[in-house]
Design an enzyme around this catalytic site. Sequence first.
Site, PDB file in Angstrom:
ATOM      1  CB  CYS A   1     -36.442  25.710 -20.075  1.00 41.95           C
ATOM      2  SG  CYS A   1     -37.462  24.479 -19.542  1.00 41.95           S
TER       3      CYS A   1
ATOM      4  CG  HIS B   1     -35.453  28.281 -16.709  1.00 37.11           C
ATOM      5  ND1 HIS B   1     -36.718  28.388 -16.827  1.00 37.11           N
ATOM      6  CD2 HIS B   1     -35.003  26.902 -16.817  1.00 37.11           C
ATOM      7  CE1 HIS B   1     -37.432  26.901 -16.957  1.00 37.11           C
ATOM      8  NE2 HIS B   1     -36.331  26.041 -16.695  1.00 37.11           N
TER       9      HIS B   1
ATOM     10  CG  ASN C   1     -38.629  24.008 -14.995  1.00 34.35           C
ATOM     11  OD1 ASN C   1     -39.332  24.737 -15.720  1.00 34.35           O
ATOM     12  ND2 ASN C   1     -37.742  23.257 -15.427  1.00 34.35           N
TER      13      ASN C   1
END
Length: 353
Positions: A120, A262, A292
């Site tokens: 990520c 993020h 996500n």
Amino acid sequence: MAVSSAGRPDRAAVLCGLGGWLPRHRVDNDELAARLDTDDAWIRTRTGIRSRHVAAPHEATSDLAVAAGRRALANSGTHSTDAVVVATTTPDRTCPATAPLVAARLGLAGVAAFDVGAVCTGFIYALAAGAGLITSGVADRVLVIGADVYSRIVDADDRQNAVVFGDGAGALVLRTGHAGEPGALGSFDLGSDGTHEDMITVAAGGSRLPAEASRTSRAERHFAMRGKEVFRHASSRMTQSARTVLDCSGLTADDVDRFVPHQANLRILRTVATDLGLPADRCATHVERAGNTCAASIPLALTDDHANQALRPGDRVLLTAFGGGLTWGSCLLTWPELPPAAEPARHEEESAP
Ligand code: UT7
């Protein structure tokens, strides 16, 4: 390709275009609750997520990356680049990398093309790589893409992860410019701690444990995350990294107009923003509508913010990410003047990639 930086000591990478793409199929919490032991209230309270987009069976990471890359190139006003960098945890295949195929499908014959794997945090690492190609004089223009199809590695019956992750792609175009001009990427902070590599993992499918069905369990072949521990690490590492990059630039949180972290979990974003001393309304919250999206989440959030005019020319923008590895990273930039961009979930104006 060969580009010389001779005589350009202030050479910097400057953002000049962006675009995002979310698959057409949108899955809301009630749809997940109809087949998993979960409910809308749990998902919204624990994650802030209301819906996510899921790739069609025929869509792979490169398809999403091409769609986002095409939009970013159009937004930048020119189709030429010297390099394509794709950040992803879900490449089309283990071998080769996805970036060369993306470059070829975008008509960028012969350019340098490679993947970056930092889960990520991948987009921040890819952005640093792209900026490095420019400041070192190796490239004049770079297309940096974050793209992931987590629905292929998350077990659809795993209620903890199936509600959190979504599929998508986002892209930025960088050009050569000079430090101090709007859009110039400033300081970066990058870090890792491999002693916690098992905290976020797909155990099987690599050289350590090949993914033969007879030798591996279903759990080993799917994405696994120790959610509570990751939550703690994500909150503290993102805060620390953001502070480091601000310190490097002689700035404080008061100087930040827009915080684009993020998009892991709304609670993490709120915790980090609060710890940094940033008001909640300065923080991008694309996670509510897309979940996500791993390496895609920062460029998607930027594109969405730009499309909705939450980002204005001159704004100082702080990007921060955390992911498996463990990895983390941050970057600062000043928002440039850019043409309007389509919202990532809008598809009316074009056909499927
Ligand atoms: O992108 C890279 C970085 N990733 C992250 O930063 C993600 C970090 N972690 C998280 O976002 C959260 O840990 C999750 C959203 C994954 C989980 O939320 P949590 O508040 O940490 O829940 P938990 O794992 O502590 O579980 C609490 C309870 C458990 O039940 P018991 O043991 O208390 O009876 C779980 O079994 O909630 C249960 N649970 C669920 N219940 C309803 C777990 N998933 C679900 C679900 N629906 N989907």
